[in-house]
Write an enzyme that holds these catalytic residues in place. Structure first.
Site, PDB file in Angstrom:
ATOM      1  N   CYS A 128       0.835  -1.212   0.000  1.00 39.55           N
ATOM      2  CA  CYS A 128       0.000   0.000   0.000  1.00 39.55           C
ATOM      3  C   CYS A 128       0.868   1.259   0.000  1.00 39.55           C
ATOM      4  CB  CYS A 128      -0.911  -0.070   1.225  1.00 39.55           C
ATOM      5  SG  CYS A 128      -1.712   1.478   1.668  1.00 39.55           S
ATOM      6  N   CYS A 179       0.171   3.742   2.771  1.00 39.85           N
ATOM      7  CA  CYS A 179       0.646   3.192   4.046  1.00 39.85           C
ATOM      8  C   CYS A 179       2.136   3.465   4.217  1.00 39.85           C
ATOM      9  CB  CYS A 179       0.408   1.679   4.121  1.00 39.85           C
ATOM     10  SG  CYS A 179      -1.327   1.207   4.013  1.00 39.85           S
TER      11      CYS A 179
END
Length: 104
Positions: free
Chosen positions: A29, A32
């Site tokens: 991600c 993230c």
């Protein structure tokens, strides 16, 4: 102390005392990965006020599903084991500090 990691097995124990900010994330991600250094800085500044821990949603589906995490990063603040506030998406350090500070 540093940002720690939690799992489906250790989660309940890891969040039971005080304020704990849990970052629901995955290594693939992009947002993230953008949030990770923000959490590191936040831990340095507020580590005595709140524990910051990460839960990899791919490796720990039970807890992710229990809290209905549909998109990542999702940040959930727990107080003595109970969820009290959550945010989704990349957040500024200031926004996270404000979230933690109002629940001290």
């Amino acid at each position: 102390m540093g940002v720690s990691h939690t799992t489906d097995k250790t989660f309940e124990n890891d969040i039971q005392n005080g304020l704990t900010l849990v970052d629901f994330w995955a290594p693939w991600c992009g947002p993230c990965r953008m949030l990770a250094p923000v959490l590191d800085e936040l831990d340095l500044e507020m580590g005595d006020e709140a524990t910051i821990t990460k839960l990899n949603v791919d490796e720990n589906p039970i807890i992710s599903q229990a809290f209905r995490v549909m998109s990542i990063p999702t940040l959930i603040l727990f107080k003595d084991g109970k969820p009290i506030e959550s945010l989704t998406g990349v957040q500024s350090k200031k926004a996270l500090k404000n979230m933690i500070s109002k629940h001290k």
